[in-house]
Design a protein around this motif. Sequence first.
Motif, PDB file in Angstrom:
ATOM      1  N   LYS A 146     -51.122-111.144 -84.541  1.00 39.04           N
ATOM      2  CA  LYS A 146     -52.298-110.042 -84.764  1.00 39.04           C
ATOM      3  C   LYS A 146     -52.491-110.887 -85.460  1.00 39.04           C
ATOM      4  O   LYS A 146     -53.581-111.435 -85.966  1.00 39.04           O
ATOM      5  N   ALA A 147     -51.667-110.623 -87.189  1.00 40.91           N
ATOM      6  CA  ALA A 147     -51.701-111.897 -88.160  1.00 40.91           C
ATOM      7  C   ALA A 147     -52.202-113.010 -88.608  1.00 40.91           C
ATOM      8  O   ALA A 147     -53.283-113.396 -89.530  1.00 40.91           O
ATOM      9  N   TYR A 148     -50.930-113.550 -87.798  1.00 38.70           N
ATOM     10  CA  TYR A 148     -51.207-115.139 -87.695  1.00 38.70           C
ATOM     11  C   TYR A 148     -52.466-115.257 -87.177  1.00 38.70           C
ATOM     12  O   TYR A 148     -52.726-116.691 -87.277  1.00 38.70           O
ATOM     13  N   LYS A 151     -55.307-113.568 -87.344  1.00 43.40           N
ATOM     14  CA  LYS A 151     -56.561-114.482 -88.020  1.00 43.40           C
ATOM     15  C   LYS A 151     -56.696-114.864 -88.754  1.00 43.40           C
ATOM     16  O   LYS A 151     -57.216-115.356 -89.194  1.00 43.40           O
ATOM     17  N   LYS A 152     -55.013-114.930 -89.378  1.00 39.20           N
ATOM     18  CA  LYS A 152     -55.168-116.364 -90.530  1.00 39.20           C
ATOM     19  C   LYS A 152     -54.973-118.000 -90.010  1.00 39.20           C
ATOM     20  O   LYS A 152     -56.500-118.798 -90.060  1.00 39.20           O
ATOM     21  N   ALA A 153     -54.681-117.741 -88.931  1.00 39.38           N
ATOM     22  CA  ALA A 153     -55.677-119.272 -88.177  1.00 39.38           C
ATOM     23  C   ALA A 153     -57.176-119.508 -87.761  1.00 39.38           C
ATOM     24  O   ALA A 153     -57.698-120.480 -88.211  1.00 39.38           O
ATOM     25  N   TRP A 154     -57.885-118.362 -87.999  1.00 39.04           N
ATOM     26  CA  TRP A 154     -59.035-118.220 -87.014  1.00 39.04           C
ATOM     27  C   TRP A 154     -59.533-118.542 -88.547  1.00 39.04           C
ATOM     28  O   TRP A 154     -60.308-119.446 -88.589  1.00 39.04           O
ATOM     29  N   GLY A 155     -59.519-117.777 -89.602  1.00 40.46           N
ATOM     30  CA  GLY A 155     -60.108-118.222 -90.624  1.00 40.46           C
ATOM     31  C   GLY A 155     -59.600-119.931 -90.925  1.00 40.46           C
ATOM     32  O   GLY A 155     -61.223-120.223 -91.724  1.00 40.46           O
ATOM     33  N   ILE A 156     -58.592-120.118 -90.922  1.00 38.34           N
ATOM     34  CA  ILE A 156     -58.527-121.388 -91.730  1.00 38.34           C
ATOM     35  C   ILE A 156     -59.537-122.499 -90.180  1.00 38.34           C
ATOM     36  O   ILE A 156     -60.366-123.055 -91.261  1.00 38.34           O
TER      37      ILE A 156
END
Length: 97
Positions: A32-34, A36-41
């Motif tokens: 989930k953390a990865y 979220k980071k990918a979605w943020g980028i």
Amino acid sequence: MQSTGSLSQASLKERITAFGNQRWERLTDPQKAYAKKAWGILTFKWRWQIAMNIPYLAIFILDRTIPAVHKFNMNLLSSLMTKLPIPEFLSSMIAAG
């Protein structure tokens, strides 16, 4: 009264949302953390792309609504056509020649 087309689209949207929620709940915390980071980028890049294209959108809208802008753009294109060696088939494709 809703048409059957809008009902099928609503149910399709609900099914897609439910599928996405089920997949999200199956992910572990690090996944989930990865995600979220990918979605943020991705969303940052999309926002940046939209911000960079706003001037071109404004020119496009002004060109459609204000005749003076369209005349200026056509004058600019015609002056470029006389100074640049652009082949005839390309200038006909952009409707400037």
